[in-house]
Design a protein around this motif. Structure first.
Motif, short mmCIF file in Angstrom:
data_model
loop_
_atom_site.label_atom_id
_atom_site.label_comp_id
_atom_site.label_asym_id
_atom_site.label_seq_id
_atom_site.Cartn_x
_atom_site.Cartn_y
_atom_site.Cartn_z
N SER A 1 0.79 -1.23 0.00
CA SER A 1 0.00 0.00 0.00
C SER A 1 0.82 1.28 0.00
O SER A 1 0.25 2.37 -0.05
N ILE A 2 2.15 1.20 0.09
CA ILE A 2 2.96 2.43 0.14
C ILE A 2 2.97 3.09 -1.23
O ILE A 2 3.30 2.47 -2.24
N ARG A 3 2.63 4.38 -1.25
CA ARG A 3 2.57 5.11 -2.52
C ARG A 3 2.49 6.61 -2.24
O ARG A 3 2.10 7.03 -1.16
N SER A 4 2.85 7.40 -3.26
CA SER A 4 2.69 8.86 -3.18
C SER A 4 1.27 9.23 -3.57
O SER A 4 0.68 8.63 -4.49
N GLU A 5 0.71 10.20 -2.87
CA GLU A 5 -0.62 10.68 -3.17
C GLU A 5 -0.62 12.20 -3.13
O GLU A 5 0.36 12.83 -2.70
N ILE B 1 2.85 9.98 5.88
CA ILE B 1 3.66 11.18 6.13
C ILE B 1 3.28 12.30 5.18
O ILE B 1 3.23 12.10 3.95
N HIS B 2 3.01 13.47 5.73
CA HIS B 2 2.78 14.67 4.94
C HIS B 2 4.13 15.25 4.54
O HIS B 2 5.04 15.37 5.37
N ILE C 1 2.62 10.63 1.65
CA ILE C 1 3.11 9.27 1.44
C ILE C 1 2.25 8.32 2.26
O ILE C 1 2.25 8.38 3.50
N ASN C 2 1.49 7.48 1.58
CA ASN C 2 0.63 6.52 2.26
C ASN C 2 1.48 5.38 2.80
O ASN C 2 2.08 4.61 2.05
N VAL D 1 11.30 4.43 7.47
CA VAL D 1 10.02 4.49 8.18
C VAL D 1 9.67 3.12 8.74
O VAL D 1 10.13 2.09 8.23
N ASP D 2 8.87 3.11 9.78
CA ASP D 2 8.27 1.86 10.23
C ASP D 2 6.89 1.75 9.59
O ASP D 2 6.19 2.74 9.39
N SER D 3 6.52 0.53 9.24
CA SER D 3 5.19 0.24 8.74
C SER D 3 4.72 -1.00 9.51
O SER D 3 5.02 -2.13 9.13
#
Length: 425
Positions: A51-55, A82-83, A99-100, A116-118
């Protein structure tokens, strides 16, 4: 007969007294306490890991950790991502992307790579183009013991905790319940927590314990991450390809980490721990300063450390204070002075300028030229402040209602430069 009856009379009266007393105690125990029960909701890791992606930019709803890098502010949205904020002009910051990242709480940046931690994974992201974030490395299950408030632990066979279901209840007979501490009660069988509606303690969060200062510490080519009882060491010599090098347990409930010089200063609920990282991948215990159990972030400037202790949460104790320590001899930190506080959270230091967030009591701008005479020069009272980063006379502040920036060139008259508000849900 009469003699026997007379002898039995005190015994009978005692039995009646004990019965009445017991009834009274039972009456006192049946104080009904309206409460809420929080039970974990799970999701499978496979879907989250993809699910990690730029939005496009998102509204800020639940601000967490902040990280300043160059002209960018990275602001964590608790458990969401993250904004990315362009801060070239602090008087007019612009959200440019989001960043989702499911389950994100902490971050650190080296060059064009963000760590980052996910949930239970560590992820490296190429952020050279904030509009097109690219994952370069994922280390699975490096945070397997991710803990939540009140001792809640995820059942890894079911996935990860992504939220909590909530139902109303009424507690009674609590004085016969050993688990009840007057505000909340953890149930190990159901892995749930019951919190009184009148409690001041925080409700459980799917993001782990969202402390007001960092749990990721980056020093040169090494990334240190801390959880409740341990430290993990990652080599980031090749920035886009982090490699785990070491991990070890720590005899304390860790809260925060602050790298400085060739040491890492660790705030825990029972004291400040100092590790020498002259050998970056093999931290060595160097010193300890102990205190009564309390929430405990720490920052360091020169030979002086500043530690805030806060009550009112699961950290325990009733301490609300700022401790100033001499750490010239890290093997034996010495308490210089204690300053009373109302309920301190995050803090920051820039030379002789000290900043302490006091939650609902606002934000203190303080002169720490003389550690034995730290003075409050100004207090912003109309914000609920939790975390700060001072940099070149501009102070970043996360607060309940948004992200603030102040010019502190004149510590006695800080000037508000900008505010990005949040959406109240």
């Amino acid at each position: 007969m009469n003699v026997a009856s007379t002898r039995l009379l005190p015994t009978a009266l005692l039995a009646v007294y004990l019965f009445v007393l017991s009834s009274c105690l039972k009456d006192k125990c049946t104080n009904n306490i309206p409460s809420k029960v929080y039970t974990p909701v799970y999701a499978k890791l496979d879907s989250l890991r993809s699910s990690i992606r730029s939005e496009s930019p998102h509204e800020i709803a639940s601000p967490g950790k902040i990280y300043l890098y160059g002209n960018y502010i990275f602001l964590n949205e608790l458990n969401k991502g993250i904004h990315v904020i362009d801060n070239s002009n602090p008087a007019n910051p612009q959200k440019i992307a989001f960043i989702n990242i499911p389950g994100n709480v902490d971050l650190a940046v080296k060059g064009n790579v963000m760590y980052v931690d996910s949930y239970i994974d560590l992820v490296a992201l190429d952020i050279s183009d904030p509009h097109n974030i690219r994952q370069t490395k994922r280390l699975n299950n490096v945070f397997p013991q991710r803990q939540y408030e009140y001792g809640i632990m995820a059942d890894t066979l079911r996935g990860v905790i992504v939220s909590f279901s909530i139902r109303d209840t009424v507690l009674s007979n609590t004085c016969n319940e050993a688990r009840w501490n007057g505000e909340y009660m953890y149930d190990g069988v159901t892995n749930s927590v019951t919190v009184s509606n009148k409690s001041n303690v925080s409700v459980p969060s799917a993001t782990g314990k969202a402390g007001s200062t960092a749990r990721f510490g980056l020093m040169n080519n090494t990334l240190y991450t801390v959880d409740y009882f341990g430290i993990q060491v990652f080599s980031v010599q090749q920035a886009s390809e982090p490699v785990k090098r070491n991990n070890f347990s720590v005899p304390a409930n860790i809260e925060t980490i602050f790298p400085y010089d060739h040491y890492i200063f660790i705030g825990s609920t029972t004291g400040m721990l100092i590790y020498d990282v002259s050998n970056p991948e093999l931290p060595a215990a160097a010193g300890t300063f102990s205190h009564i159990q309390s929430c405990d972030p720490v920052v360091v400037e020169g030979k002086t450390a500043y530690v805030t202790l806060r009550s009112g949460t699961i950290c325990g104790s009733n301490l609300n204070q700022l401790d100033v320590l001499n750490v010239a001899n890290v093997a034996s930190p010495q308490l210089l002075k204690t300053y009373p506080m109302s309920g301190p959270y995050g803090l920051g230091i820039d030379g002789t300028n000290l900043f302490v967030c006091e939650g609902t009591k606002g934000l203190h701008f303080m002169d720490a030229t003389d550690p034995l005479n730290v003075t409050i020069k100004y207090t912003v009272k109309d914000i609920e402040a939790y975390d700060v980063i001072p940099n070149n006379h501009v102070l970043l502040v996360t607060a309940k209602d948004g992200l603030y920036q102040y010019d502190y060139t004149n510590l006695s008259e800080p000037a508000l430069l900008s505010k990005i508000g949040i959406v109240i849900k």
